[in-house]
Each structure stands twice: as structure tokens, then as C-alpha cells.
Design a protein around this motif. Structure first.
Motif, PDB file in Angstrom:
ATOM      1  N   CYS A   1     100.761  86.010  -9.325  1.00 60.74           N
ATOM      2  CA  CYS A   1     100.584  84.896  -8.101  1.00 60.74           C
ATOM      3  C   CYS A   1      99.350  85.186  -7.246  1.00 60.74           C
ATOM      4  O   CYS A   1      99.138  86.181  -6.940  1.00 60.74           O
ATOM      5  CB  CYS A   1     101.966  85.066  -7.119  1.00 60.74           C
ATOM      6  N   LEU A   2      98.751  83.979  -7.117  1.00 60.21           N
ATOM      7  CA  LEU A   2      97.455  84.232  -6.288  1.00 60.21           C
ATOM      8  C   LEU A   2      97.663  83.112  -5.099  1.00 60.21           C
ATOM      9  O   LEU A   2      98.414  82.123  -5.503  1.00 60.21           O
ATOM     10  CB  LEU A   2      96.187  83.310  -7.041  1.00 60.21           C
ATOM     11  N   HIS A   3      96.947  83.157  -3.986  1.00 58.57           N
ATOM     12  CA  HIS A   3      97.302  82.458  -2.880  1.00 58.57           C
ATOM     13  C   HIS A   3      96.770  81.060  -3.309  1.00 58.57           C
ATOM     14  O   HIS A   3      97.481  79.800  -2.940  1.00 58.57           O
ATOM     15  CB  HIS A   3      96.380  82.667  -1.526  1.00 58.57           C
ATOM     16  N   GLN A   4      95.742  80.553  -4.005  1.00 60.76           N
ATOM     17  CA  GLN A   4      95.230  79.304  -4.291  1.00 60.76           C
ATOM     18  C   GLN A   4      96.226  78.717  -5.266  1.00 60.76           C
ATOM     19  O   GLN A   4      96.224  77.480  -5.109  1.00 60.76           O
ATOM     20  CB  GLN A   4      93.677  79.473  -4.853  1.00 60.76           C
ATOM     21  N   ASP A   5      97.015  79.319  -6.026  1.00 59.94           N
ATOM     22  CA  ASP A   5      97.972  78.601  -6.886  1.00 59.94           C
ATOM     23  C   ASP A   5      99.056  78.173  -6.173  1.00 59.94           C
ATOM     24  O   ASP A   5      99.366  77.127  -6.385  1.00 59.94           O
ATOM     25  CB  ASP A   5      98.290  79.621  -7.893  1.00 59.94           C
ATOM     26  N   LEU A   6      99.580  79.133  -5.218  1.00 53.24           N
ATOM     27  CA  LEU A   6     100.906  78.707  -4.467  1.00 53.24           C
ATOM     28  C   LEU A   6     100.461  77.269  -3.434  1.00 53.24           C
ATOM     29  O   LEU A   6     101.116  76.484  -3.453  1.00 53.24           O
ATOM     30  CB  LEU A   6     101.418  79.685  -3.569  1.00 53.24           C
ATOM     31  N   ILE A   7      99.110  77.574  -2.763  1.00 57.00           N
ATOM     32  CA  ILE A   7      99.031  76.313  -2.106  1.00 57.00           C
ATOM     33  C   ILE A   7      98.680  74.902  -2.612  1.00 57.00           C
ATOM     34  O   ILE A   7      98.943  73.778  -2.328  1.00 57.00           O
ATOM     35  CB  ILE A   7      97.715  76.494  -0.935  1.00 57.00           C
ATOM     36  N   ARG A   8      98.522  75.017  -3.870  1.00 59.79           N
ATOM     37  CA  ARG A   8      98.174  73.936  -4.990  1.00 59.79           C
ATOM     38  C   ARG A   8      99.469  73.171  -5.135  1.00 59.79           C
ATOM     39  O   ARG A   8      99.446  71.947  -5.465  1.00 59.79           O
ATOM     40  CB  ARG A   8      97.387  74.479  -6.041  1.00 59.79           C
ATOM     41  N   MET A   9     100.514  73.684  -5.242  1.00 61.14           N
ATOM     42  CA  MET A   9     101.822  73.288  -5.463  1.00 61.14           C
ATOM     43  C   MET A   9     102.583  72.812  -4.408  1.00 61.14           C
ATOM     44  O   MET A   9     103.899  72.427  -4.352  1.00 61.14           O
ATOM     45  CB  MET A   9     102.726  74.370  -6.133  1.00 61.14           C
ATOM     46  N   ALA A  10     102.007  72.964  -3.208  1.00 58.01           N
ATOM     47  CA  ALA A  10     102.643  72.703  -1.868  1.00 58.01           C
ATOM     48  C   ALA A  10     102.594  71.223  -1.568  1.00 58.01           C
ATOM     49  O   ALA A  10     101.469  70.688  -1.846  1.00 58.01           O
ATOM     50  CB  ALA A  10     102.322  73.725  -0.905  1.00 58.01           C
ATOM     51  N   CYS A  11     103.542  70.529  -0.877  1.00 53.03           N
ATOM     52  CA  CYS A  11     103.385  69.152  -0.446  1.00 53.03           C
ATOM     53  C   CYS A  11     103.264  69.213   0.910  1.00 53.03           C
ATOM     54  O   CYS A  11     103.123  68.115   1.605  1.00 53.03           O
ATOM     55  CB  CYS A  11     104.565  68.451  -0.946  1.00 53.03           C
ATOM     56  N   SER A  12     103.619  70.480   1.819  1.00 52.97           N
ATOM     57  CA  SER A  12     103.231  70.557   3.079  1.00 52.97           C
ATOM     58  C   SER A  12     101.605  70.493   3.673  1.00 52.97           C
ATOM     59  O   SER A  12     101.005  70.327   2.750  1.00 52.97           O
ATOM     60  CB  SER A  12     103.947  71.942   3.717  1.00 52.97           C
ATOM     61  N   ASP A  13     101.572  70.516   4.907  1.00 56.67           N
ATOM     62  CA  ASP A  13     100.375  70.732   5.468  1.00 56.67           C
ATOM     63  C   ASP A  13      99.377  71.953   5.305  1.00 56.67           C
ATOM     64  O   ASP A  13     100.005  72.942   5.713  1.00 56.67           O
ATOM     65  CB  ASP A  13     100.187  70.278   6.731  1.00 56.67           C
ATOM     66  N   ILE A  14      98.562  71.927   4.273  1.00 54.47           N
ATOM     67  CA  ILE A  14      97.912  73.337   4.052  1.00 54.47           C
ATOM     68  C   ILE A  14      96.374  73.435   4.361  1.00 54.47           C
ATOM     69  O   ILE A  14      95.884  74.315   4.136  1.00 54.47           O
ATOM     70  CB  ILE A  14      97.692  73.344   2.253  1.00 54.47           C
ATOM     71  N   ARG A  15      96.257  72.675   5.561  1.00 57.46           N
ATOM     72  CA  ARG A  15      94.941  72.666   6.088  1.00 57.46           C
ATOM     73  C   ARG A  15      94.694  74.239   6.563  1.00 57.46           C
ATOM     74  O   ARG A  15      93.541  74.845   6.646  1.00 57.46           O
ATOM     75  CB  ARG A  15      94.722  71.695   7.297  1.00 57.46           C
ATOM     76  N   PHE A  16      95.694  74.884   7.297  1.00 56.06           N
ATOM     77  CA  PHE A  16      95.468  75.959   8.016  1.00 56.06           C
ATOM     78  C   PHE A  16      95.300  77.094   6.887  1.00 56.06           C
ATOM     79  O   PHE A  16      94.192  78.122   6.886  1.00 56.06           O
ATOM     80  CB  PHE A  16      96.812  76.503   8.908  1.00 56.06           C
ATOM     81  N   ASN A  17      96.060  77.089   5.615  1.00 56.89           N
ATOM     82  CA  ASN A  17      95.721  78.043   4.718  1.00 56.89           C
ATOM     83  C   ASN A  17      94.141  77.876   4.077  1.00 56.89           C
ATOM     84  O   ASN A  17      93.976  78.974   3.802  1.00 56.89           O
ATOM     85  CB  ASN A  17      96.673  77.980   3.563  1.00 56.89           C
TER      86      ASN A  17
END
Length: 338
Positions: free
Chosen positions: A181-197
Motif C-alpha cells: 500500500c502506498l499513499h498515492q494509490d489510496l487517494i486515487r481510489m477516494a471519492c472524497s476531497d483529497i486536496r489536503f492529502n
């Protein structure tokens, strides 16, 4: 109006990706990967053992090397269960909590390795540019403080972005790009606001990896300036040789990171196998190569390891001779009794 982010109401599980399209050959890949992980563990444990047991190696340079070996060892431990689990057929999915924890350790340990390499460049700078004050500047107490600072920097700076992952809603297909698991992989699958990440991850890379690389480069520019001012050619070569191991470790660490970043940013048209290959190189190459580099290029480590193996070989040989001699005596006694 302030929006409240609530944790997802469903249990998320993510599919770990191995070598896409080559699933039939997993058993063939499992053997070399198992050997690589065994070499990672044995190599770094051997370096740690040699530094701990040899009193002559209780010096600042080798304390930093021990930190590097410990970081590489932990990196191997953080990914071995998913990588080998996929290849041996024991594991296909990972829970959200386990994925976030693994992501924390991978990114935290990468930051820690970068910090240790920076500390090692500082050690080389003091040893070459200010050798008379070396022992007074890098005291045991100061090295301990540097180690604590590295640990705090790596564990605390990475936490906000990783904790935020727990509160994202993952509605896109749960297929990870790698065997971990990498951080960039997880935020790629998120539908929430990921601007902070996204912004936090970018600023973290700039403030840690990029800043460390720039400071390492600056330290070597100053080292080179000092070395070139030395009149004796032999002394110049001798001074530069003490830096070869560290320069090799820096290249082994930063080249795979740059390659993986380029693949994630600009390689969307490339085969998924390229991402998987770069990901495994990023995870396994530095922990595998660092013990080899320091065992070959650092004379003190090389001599101690050779002595360690020679002692083990002598012990095995003497044990074999004792057993053989006892068997011979026993046979002679039996013959005499008959």
C-alpha cells in the motif's frame, strides 16, 4: 458552512496487485523474491551484529550505518508479508486499517532513510573538512540526539496525511497498483476531497526528500572543494574513497524513488508491469544493496565480516574433526573388545 468529514460506513478491502498477466508464473517469482528478502534480513542483521560486537566500530560513522541498516531491515519487514503472500498464494486482499498502517511504515521509513543519509553526509563533511574537531562535534550524546530527531521527524511529519486516509470514502474500484500500500494509490481510489492529502504529500516530499537531497549535494560540493585543496594526490584519493560507500547508498536510494515518481506522474500509458517492477525496486533495492555496498567498500566492515565467517568456518571444521576423532576412537575400542 463547514463540512464534516465522517469515516466510511462500510468495511473496505483492497485487492493487492502482483505481476498482472503473469499469475501462472507466481511460483517461479516467489523463489527469487524469497531469496532477496532472506538476503535483505541476513545482510542487514549481519551489519548490525558486526557493529554491535566490534568495539573498534563504535564510532559515529558506524553508528549512522547501524541506523541505515535498521531502517532497511524494518522496510523489509513492513512489506514481506504482502509481497510474498501474493506470490505464494496466501494473500490477495488487505483491509483498510492494515493498508493504512503499511503505508505509514513505508513512507515513514523512506523519510527516515533519507534523513539517515543526510546525517551520514554531515558525518563525512566533518571528517574531511574539520577532522581535528570530529570527535568533539560528533559525540555519542549528540549522535543519540540526531537519531531521536530523525525518528521524530519521520514518524510525526508523515502522520497527518496518513491519518486522513482513514476518513476518506473509497468508492472507486479497490485495486492497488502494487503488492503493498502506498499513499498515492489510496487517494486515487477516494471519492472524497483529497486536496489536503495531495498538497500535504507534495509539501512533505519537498521538505524532506528534496531538501535532504539538496543538502547532501551541498555537503559534497564543500567536501570536493576541501579535497581539491589538498596538495597530495594520495591524500585526495584516500579522502574521496571514504565517501564512495555513502555516495553509492544515496544513488541506490534516490534513483528508484525518482523512477517510481516519474512512472506514477507521467507513465499512465505504460504497462501496469512497469509500475509493479518500479515499486518493487523502490522497496527492495536499497535494503538489498546497502549491506553489499558497505561490506565491499568499507574496509573495517569487510574485514570483520571475513573474520566472522572464518571463525564460523574454523568452528565447523574443528567440530567435524572432533566428531570424526570420537567416532574413530569408538571404532577402535569396539574392535579391541571384539
Amino acid at each position: 458552512m463547514v463540512s464534516v468529514v465522517s469515516p466510511p460506513t462500510f468495511t473496505s478491502r483492497f485487492v493487492l496487485t502482483g505481476f498482472v498477466g503473469l499469475e501462472v508464473y507466481y511460483i517461479l517469482f516467489a523463489i527469487p523474491f524469497s531469496i532477496i528478502y532472506a538476503m535483505v534480513f541476513l545482510g542487514n542483521c549481519m551489519v548490525l551484529h558486526v557493529i554491535r560486537t566490534e568495539l573498534s566500530l563504535h564510532q559515529p560513522m558506524f553508528y549512522f550505518l547501524a541506523m541505515l541498516a535498521l531502517t532497511d531491515l524494518c522496510m523489509g519487514l513492513s512489506t514481506v508479508h504482502t509481497v510474498l503472500g501474493i506470490l505464494w498464494g496466501f494473500l490477495q486482499e488487505i483491509s483498510l486499517d492494515a493498508c493504512i498502517a503499511q503505508s505509514y511504515f513505508i513512507h515513514g521509513l523512506s523519510c527516515m532513510e533519507s534523513s539517515v543519509l543526510l546525517a551520514m553526509s554531515f558525518d563525512r563533511y566533518i571528517a574531511i573538512c574539520n577532522p581535528l574537531r570530529y570527535s568533539s562535534i560528533l559525540t555519542n550524546d549528540r549522535i543519540m540526539k540526531i537519531g531521536v530527531a530523525i525518528l521524530c521527524r519521520s514518524s510525526l511529519l508523515i502522520s497527518p496525511g496518513i491519518i486522513r486516509l482513514k476518513f476518506l470514502n473509497y468508492c472507486r474500484p479497490h485495486f492497488l497498483s502494487h503488492s503493498f500500500c502506498l499513499h498515492q494509490d489510496l487517494i486515487r481510489m477516494a471519492c472524497s476531497d483529497i486536496r489536503f492529502n495531495s498538497f500535504y504529500a507534495l509539501s512533505l516530499v519537498i521538505c524532506t526528500l528534496l531538501l535532504d537531497a539538496v543538502l547532501i549535494l551541498v555537503s559534497y560540493v564543500m567536501i570536493l572543494h576541501t579535497v581539491l585543496s589538498i596538495a597530495s594526490r594520495e591524500e585526495r584519493i584516500k579522502s574521496l574513497q571514504t565517501c564512495i560507500s555513502h555516495i553509492s547508498a544515496v544513488l541506490v536510494f534516490y534513483i528508484p524513488i525518482i523512477g517510481l515518481t516519474m512512472v506514477h506522474r507521467f507513465g499512465k500509458h505504460l504497462s501496469p508491469l512497469v509500475q509493479v517492477l518500479m515499486g518493487n525496486i523502490y522497496i527492495l533495492f536499497p535494503p538489498l544493496m546497502n549491506p553489499i555496498i558497505y561490506s565491499i567498500k568499507t574496509q573495517q566492515i569487510r574485514v570483520r565480516i571475513q573474520r566472522l565467517f572464518s571463525l564460523n568456518g574454523t568452528y565447523v571444521l574443528s567440530s567435524t574433526m572432533i566428531v570424526s576423532k570420537s567416532k574413530k576412537v569408538h571404532s577402535q575400542k569396539k574392535t579391541a573388545m571384539n
